[in-house]
Design an enzyme around this catalytic site. Structure first.
Site, PDB file in Angstrom:
ATOM      1  N   LYS A  46      32.707 -10.321  -6.214  1.00  0.00           N
ATOM      2  CA  LYS A  46      31.668  -9.297  -6.154  1.00  0.00           C
ATOM      3  C   LYS A  46      30.454  -9.705  -6.972  1.00  0.00           C
ATOM      4  CE  LYS A  46      31.580  -5.780  -9.045  1.00  0.00           C
ATOM      5  NZ  LYS A  46      30.272  -5.382  -9.607  1.00  0.00           N
ATOM      6  N   ASN A  47      30.689 -10.204  -8.178  1.00  0.00           N
ATOM      7  CA  ASN A  47      29.582 -10.516  -9.082  1.00  0.00           C
ATOM      8  C   ASN A  47      28.793 -11.746  -8.646  1.00  0.00           C
ATOM      9  OD1 ASN A  47      30.161  -8.316 -10.684  1.00  0.00           O
ATOM     10  ND2 ASN A  47      31.419  -9.460 -12.122  1.00  0.00           N
ATOM     11  N   CYS A 106      27.794   1.848 -13.581  1.00  0.00           N
ATOM     12  CA  CYS A 106      28.758   2.354 -14.562  1.00  0.00           C
ATOM     13  C   CYS A 106      28.087   2.661 -15.890  1.00  0.00           C
ATOM     14  CB  CYS A 106      29.844   1.319 -14.803  1.00  0.00           C
ATOM     15  SG  CYS A 106      30.958   1.082 -13.408  1.00  0.00           S
ATOM     16  N   ARG A 166      22.973  -1.073 -21.639  1.00  0.00           N
ATOM     17  CA  ARG A 166      22.767  -2.302 -20.877  1.00  0.00           C
ATOM     18  C   ARG A 166      21.286  -2.369 -20.498  1.00  0.00           C
ATOM     19  NH1 ARG A 166      28.010  -3.232 -17.146  1.00  0.00           N
ATOM     20  NH2 ARG A 166      26.697  -2.504 -15.466  1.00  0.00           N
ATOM     21  N   LEU A 221      15.723  -7.731 -21.164  1.00  0.00           N
ATOM     22  CA  LEU A 221      15.845  -9.176 -21.021  1.00  0.00           C
ATOM     23  C   LEU A 221      15.393  -9.646 -19.640  1.00  0.00           C
ATOM     24  CD1 LEU A 221      19.240  -9.801 -22.846  1.00  0.00           C
ATOM     25  CD2 LEU A 221      16.940 -10.297 -23.689  1.00  0.00           C
ATOM     26  N   ASP A 242      35.188  -7.875 -18.757  1.00  0.00           N
ATOM     27  CA  ASP A 242      35.690  -7.198 -17.561  1.00  0.00           C
ATOM     28  C   ASP A 242      37.209  -7.221 -17.444  1.00  0.00           C
ATOM     29  OD1 ASP A 242      33.222  -6.386 -16.706  1.00  0.00           O
ATOM     30  OD2 ASP A 242      33.017  -7.874 -15.117  1.00  0.00           O
ATOM     31  N   ARG A 264      34.225   0.070  -5.945  1.00  0.00           N
ATOM     32  CA  ARG A 264      32.999  -0.699  -6.160  1.00  0.00           C
ATOM     33  C   ARG A 264      33.285  -2.193  -6.250  1.00  0.00           C
ATOM     34  NH1 ARG A 264      30.898  -0.048 -11.105  1.00  0.00           N
ATOM     35  NH2 ARG A 264      29.210  -1.385 -10.358  1.00  0.00           N
TER      36      ARG A 264
END
Length: 422
Positions: free
Chosen positions: A22-23, A115, A120, A124, A307, A401
């Site tokens: 997914k990432n 989430c 977060r 940056l 994670d 998700r």
């Protein structure tokens, strides 16, 4: 709003296939915006985050076809405005910002949702784009980025308070591929997903070196072309099923996994006494009923992934002795602890860490619990596999998700889990 019912006590055995990452999929799909030629991405997981990204691409004007894990994107004519209604659903949608600025010279992207697991910030991301010449304003909840005078390569440091930023590295890398001159990203994220994105960009004609390390060098090119790419295996999904094997096996084999990406997880499971065997793309975990706890501290890759700390917490909850879990990346990411405590877990939360006193294999009991984020959802499912009775897990849209058909995959291993649509 779907819920899971999980009856604990069944021993897990068999083989489960890992889906594409997914990432990796999300920024790679966003990168298709960098060219007006067709791109084909294979092994895109059937998860809601990927569905949202497809919707965002379509809303931006791209033509998208999707079938059996293959996504074809043709972004011939696109516009620069990513709307709040779609972006708010998924934090990773912010990664359309870099491609839009690079190709169109401008972007308007709503501040993202996703989430709630602590602070977060997008600072940056914006620092990176500013570093190569973009002008940024935040107005009405939208990030307005202008690079109408062109992006120019430079040396940019992306390291933040809690380490490198993966999506920030992705965004800057995607913007820099079409900038004039050379961009050097210092303090870059070294995760395999960043390297996977760089591989795809290089197939499109980009010139990127050093992806997978903390220093990435990008030599800008004038134009990118279409390409085909297969997404790497999802290391977090693989790690989750490995922990399931240690917690409720039996013997569980995780197929289509990359052991090189899972070194920290493999090391901890072996430290705890569980058997881990690697054979190519197959990782087999054999549960040791006399396993021990461990102390883990999350860190940027190749350290222990944030994670995976919630899933390990579920394993430690039934492992006799004391274990300590410290999260240096998201110190507030322990919302799963309160729910597992409802099931009989013994936790003491501190500042950025939690001390876990294992209650033994028979120490957890079923209770109604509520998922709070993606990885917390997975942890609750794992805890339920070991609990006495039937656990009701609410708000499983979180788990959808990032896990492709987790209930069906666990059923193939012998788990008693079923989904109820309400």
């Amino acid at each position: 709003m779907d819920k899971f019912f999980v009856r604990g006590g069944s021993e897990l055995n068999g083989t489960v296939n890992v889906s594409g990452s997914k990432n990796s999929s999300l920024p790679i799909l966003a990168a298709t915006l960098l060219t007006d030629e067709p791109c084909i991405i294979r092994r895109v997981p059937d998860v809601s985050d990927a569905n949202y990204m497809v919707q965002i691409l379509q809303n931006l004007g791209a033509h998208v076809e999707r079938s059996s894990g293959i996504v074809r994107v043709e972004a011939e004519k696109i516009h620069p405005n990513a709307p709040y209604d779609l972006v708010r659903r998924m934090r990773a949608s912010i990664c359309v910002m870099g491609p839009l600025v690079a190709r169109l010279g401008q972007a308007s992207v709503s501040l993202p949702g996703g989430c709630v697991i602590g602070d977060r910030p997008v600072d940056l991301h914006l620092r990176g784009l500013k570093g190569i010449g973009a002008k940024v304003e935040v107005e009405g909840g939208n990030m307005l980025i202008d690079a109408s005078e062109g992006l120019v390569g430079d040396r940019v440091n992306l390291r933040g308070k809690h380490g490198p930023t993966v999506l920030g590295t992705d965004n800057l890398m995607m913007a820099a591929v079409l900038a004039k001159g050379t961009t050097v990203i210092e303090g870059a994220a070294a995760e395999p997903e960043v390297a996977d994105l760089a591989d795809f960009l290089n197939k499109m004609g980009a010139k990127i070196e050093g992806a997978g390390t903390t220093t990435i060098v990008i030599e800008g090119v004038e134009k990118l072309h279409g390409a085909e790419h297969t997404v790497i295996p999802d290391r977090i999904e693989a790690g989750t099923y490995m922990v399931a094997g240690a917690l409720a096996g039996g013997k569980v084999t995780v197929n289509r996994a990359n052991a090189e990406h899972l070194g920290a997880v493999i090391d901890v499971l072996r430290e705890c006494g569980h058997g881990v065997e690697v054979d190519g793309e197959r990782i087999t975990v054999t549960r040791n009923p006399n396993g021990t706890g461990a102390d883990i501290t999350t860190a940027p890759y190749p350290g222990f992934p944030t994670d995976m700390q919630a899933q390990m917490s579920a394993l430690f909850a039934i492992t006799p002795g004391l274990s300590v879990v410290t999260d240096t990346i998201f110190p507030e990411r322990f919302m799963h602890i309160a729910e597992m405590a409802r099931m009989g877990g013994d936790f003491k939360k501190g500042n950025g860490n939690v001390v876990i006193k294992g209650v033994g294999a028979d120490g957890l009991s079923a209770a109604p619990v509520m998922a709070s984020d993606l990885r917390a959802s997975a942890a609750l499912v794992l805890a339920a596999l070991a609990a006495d009775g039937e656990t009701e897990i609410n708000r499983v849209y979180h788990i959808d998700r990032g896990y492709e058909h987790i209930d069906e995959k666990l059923q193939t291993l012998g788990a008693q889990i079923h989904r109820v649509r309400v």
